[in-house]
Design a protein around this motif. Structure first.
Motif, PDB file in Angstrom:
ATOM      1  N   TYR A   1       0.848  -1.194   0.000  1.00  0.00           N
ATOM      2  CA  TYR A   1       0.000   0.000   0.000  1.00  0.00           C
ATOM      3  C   TYR A   1       0.881   1.241   0.000  1.00  0.00           C
ATOM      4  O   TYR A   1       2.072   1.178   0.276  1.00  0.00           O
TER       5      TYR A   1
ATOM      6  N   THR B   1      -1.815   8.018   1.784  1.00  0.00           N
ATOM      7  CA  THR B   1      -2.572   9.019   1.035  1.00  0.00           C
ATOM      8  C   THR B   1      -1.701  10.256   0.785  1.00  0.00           C
ATOM      9  O   THR B   1      -1.885  10.957  -0.194  1.00  0.00           O
TER      10      THR B   1
ATOM     11  N   ASP C   1      -9.829   6.617  -0.541  1.00  0.00           N
ATOM     12  CA  ASP C   1      -9.591   6.016   0.781  1.00  0.00           C
ATOM     13  C   ASP C   1     -10.902   6.005   1.545  1.00  0.00           C
ATOM     14  O   ASP C   1     -11.058   6.681   2.552  1.00  0.00           O
TER      15      ASP C   1
ATOM     16  N   SER D   1      -8.405   4.893   6.103  1.00  0.00           N
ATOM     17  CA  SER D   1      -7.246   4.239   6.732  1.00  0.00           C
ATOM     18  C   SER D   1      -5.952   5.045   6.559  1.00  0.00           C
ATOM     19  O   SER D   1      -4.966   4.781   7.231  1.00  0.00           O
TER      20      SER D   1
ATOM     21  N   THR E   1      -4.268   4.880   3.929  1.00  0.00           N
ATOM     22  CA  THR E   1      -3.461   4.124   2.969  1.00  0.00           C
ATOM     23  C   THR E   1      -4.321   3.712   1.775  1.00  0.00           C
ATOM     24  O   THR E   1      -5.543   3.647   1.871  1.00  0.00           O
ATOM     25  N   VAL E   2      -3.645   3.435   0.673  1.00  0.00           N
ATOM     26  CA  VAL E   2      -4.313   3.021  -0.545  1.00  0.00           C
ATOM     27  C   VAL E   2      -3.609   1.768  -1.047  1.00  0.00           C
ATOM     28  O   VAL E   2      -2.397   1.798  -1.260  1.00  0.00           O
TER      29      VAL E   2
ATOM     30  N   GLU F   1      -7.195  -0.273  -5.066  1.00  0.00           N
ATOM     31  CA  GLU F   1      -7.790   1.069  -4.981  1.00  0.00           C
ATOM     32  C   GLU F   1      -7.065   2.016  -5.936  1.00  0.00           C
ATOM     33  O   GLU F   1      -7.676   2.826  -6.617  1.00  0.00           O
TER      34      GLU F   1
END
Length: 147
Positions: free
Chosen positions: A99, A102, A129, A133, A135-136, A140
């Motif tokens: 991941y 963002t 997102d 979280s 994170t991506v 995604e």
């Protein structure tokens, strides 16, 4: 199909329609796809030819030619794009966690489009997102880049 693809296909069509009849022989499709460096299933190709050469004339006009060839071209483009995106994702996922943050995504988006405002970026990040979280993951990321 965009103009560039149409122009490219027209050149290929003309290359294989040397007599300038406005038709390409169906027997030439294997050569055409090989020339383009495309991998293809010959049975699938023959099915498409039958579909677009319904009268079994053994030749097709430019529109039918495009209809037969396009699906084989698009698959590879999607695959190539998928590989490129995977490579880009890997570059930013330096630790190999699967991941990116963002924050990193924000930097990527700014590089891709320097006209995006902070509000635009916030909106895009919120959309991607969904679970908040911070994170991506790759899926995604892919959805955002191709969606």
């Amino acid at each position: 199909m965009d103009e560039e693809q149409t122009a490219t296909l027209r050149k290929i069509f003309q290359m294989f329609d040397q007599a300038k009849t406005g038709f390409v022989e169906c027997t030439k499709f294997v050569n055409i796809l090989n020339t383009l460096g495309q991998t293809f299933d010959e049975d699938e190709l023959n099915e498409r030819i039958l579909e677009f050469d319904a009268n079994k004339e053994g030749k097709v006009n430019f529109d039918n030619f495009c209809s037969i060839v396009m699906p084989f071209l698009e698959e590879d483009e999607d695959e190539a794009m998928h590989e490129e995106l995977k490579e880009a994702f890997r570059l930013y996922d330096k630790e190999g966690n699967g991941y990116i943050t963002t924050g990193t995504l924000r930097e990527i988006l700014k590089e891709l489009d320097n006209k995006l405002t902070e509000d635009d970026l916030d909106g895009i990040i919120d959309e991607i997102d969904e679970d908040g979280s911070g994170t991506v993951d790759f899926d995604e990321f892919m959805e955002m880049m191709t969606g």
